[in-house]
Write an enzyme that holds these catalytic residues in place. Structure first.
Site, PDB file in Angstrom:
ATOM      1  CE  LYS A  82      45.247  39.520  58.095  1.00 45.04           C
ATOM      2  NZ  LYS A  82      46.054  40.533  58.129  1.00 45.04           N
ATOM      3  N   GLY A 103      39.975  43.900  50.262  1.00 45.03           N
ATOM      4  CA  GLY A 103      41.275  44.292  50.022  1.00 45.03           C
ATOM      5  C   GLY A 103      41.508  44.563  48.528  1.00 45.03           C
ATOM      6  CB  SER A 104      44.941  44.928  46.777  1.00 46.39           C
ATOM      7  OG  SER A 104      45.770  43.646  47.109  1.00 46.39           O
ATOM      8  CB  THR A 105      42.541  43.106  42.425  1.00 42.01           C
ATOM      9  OG1 THR A 105      41.676  44.259  42.428  1.00 42.01           O
ATOM     10  CG2 THR A 105      42.342  42.523  41.160  1.00 42.01           C
ATOM     11  N   GLY A 118      43.501  39.478  46.589  1.00 35.00           N
ATOM     12  CA  GLY A 118      42.291  38.724  46.267  1.00 35.00           C
ATOM     13  C   GLY A 118      42.621  37.314  45.363  1.00 35.00           C
ATOM     14  CD  GLU A 154      34.616  45.995  48.511  1.00 37.36           C
ATOM     15  OE1 GLU A 154      35.088  46.450  47.780  1.00 37.36           O
ATOM     16  OE2 GLU A 154      34.658  46.358  49.582  1.00 37.36           O
ATOM     17  CB  CYS A 212      36.975  49.518  47.600  1.00 34.21           C
ATOM     18  SG  CYS A 212      35.486  49.553  48.439  1.00 34.21           S
ATOM     19  CD  GLU A 246      41.788  50.388  43.810  1.00 35.06           C
ATOM     20  OE1 GLU A 246      40.719  50.752  44.481  1.00 35.06           O
ATOM     21  OE2 GLU A 246      42.271  49.249  44.011  1.00 35.06           O
TER      22      GLU A 246
END
Length: 322
Positions: free
Chosen positions: A25, A77-79, A82, A99, A133, A231
């Site tokens: 995806k 992707g983003s924290t 996640g 990650e 990242c 970030e």
């Protein structure tokens, strides 16, 4: 969405190598690259059903991660997303590797080759418009050489070319989207309000159309400032100083993230001593953004968990460990 083909390859290759089938995806902003990858698989003779692709936004990803037949999830992707995925699969028995984001630091010591270090810093934060990242978005410089490093860094930034990303002479292309550009601009304004000393190359002319932004830096940034904590995911560098290796290590580790770090010093003993104390999944010495497929990559804390690459990247795709 920053490296759609690379991210897909890091997920697909180890899964197939361990005998699995895959559902990919891609990010909703970059589905075409993943669709092209599937065409390449078909042309190479990969059997139908081995690699599948489902496009869509967040709801599509949520349906995929919740599906009972999915046994292993790998997310880049983003924290924030996640954390949502981690909560959704808790107690399900599914394996998960994440990650996520980063706020990685360069540490430049007075004994470093300063010109080489400046090139590494420029590559570390401005490559791919900072949409990386493990971008080196924080720069910690030993106080005795900070003024020299800043002068060299500003001079190098004035030579960067912003423009068409399909032009091989371009250093910095377009920001991913207008929404991403607006977010970066808001963080830049926050940095100005919090007292950081702002610099952008005044000689760089931006294209008339498109989501373009000049590379910039903030010096005299405090550890508590937003640009040291959040970030940005754009071409924005936060610069501060240190006096001792212990102070450099403490500042580098003063972040909820732990994805990467770069050390610049001509003394091997110092490099090893500092690297051993940095809470980062990858530590580069006198270089940055150099990868070996045989070496595992991943982070600590809010940068995620699990590893990709090397033997470590295969293990999450196996039920029986070799």
């Amino acid at each position: 969405w920053n490296f759609p083909l690379l991210m897909a390859a890091w997920k697909i290759a180890p899964a197939l190598a361990c005998g699995n089938t895959v559902v990919l995806k891609p990010a909703e902003q970059t589905p075409l690259a993943a669709l092209k990858l599937v065409e390449i698989f078909e042309a190479a003779g990969l059997p139908e059903g081995v690699v599948n692709i489902v496009t869509g936004a967040g709801a599509t990803g949520a349906a995929l991660t919740a599906h009972p037949l999915v046994r292993k999830i790998a997310f880049t992707g983003s924290t924030d997303v996640g954390k949502i995925i981690a909560r959704s699969v808790a107690g399900s028995g599914k394996k998960l590797t994440l990650e996520l984001g980063g706020k990685s630091a360069h540490l430049i010591f007075a004994d470093a080759a300063l010109d080489q270090a400046v090139e590494g810093v420029v590559s570390g934060i401005f490559f791919n418009q900072g949409h990386v990242c493990c971008a080196g978005s924080r720069l910690l410089v030993e106080e005795s050489v900070a003024a020299r490093v800043l002068d060299k860094l500003k001079a190098r930034m004035r030579k960067l070319r912003v423009g068409n990303p399909l032009d091989k002479n371009t250093d910095i292309g377009a920001i991913n989207s207008s929404a991403e550009l607006d977010k970066i601009r808001r963080l830049i304004e926050t940095g100005k309000r919090e007292g950081g000393r702002y610099f952008e190359p005044e000689n760089i002319t931006l294209p008339n159309t498109g989501n373009f932004l000049r590379p910039c830096l903030f010096s005299d940034v405090a550890q508590a400032d937003t640009l040291c904590r959040v970030e940005v995911f754009g071409p924005v560098l936060a610069v501060s100083t240190f006096r001792t290796p212990a102070e450099a290590i403490a500042k580098a580790n003063d972040t909820p993230y732990g994805l990467a770090a770069g050390i610049w010093s001509e003394k091997g003993s110092k490099v090893h001593a500092v690297a051993a104390q940095l809470k980062a999944g990858v530590v580069w010495a006198n270089t940055y953004h150099k990868f070996d497929p045989a070496s595992p990559f991943g982070g600590y804390g809010e940068s995620g968990y699990g590893r990709e690459g090397g033997r470590h990247g295969l293990l999450p795709y196996l039920e029986v460990q070799p």
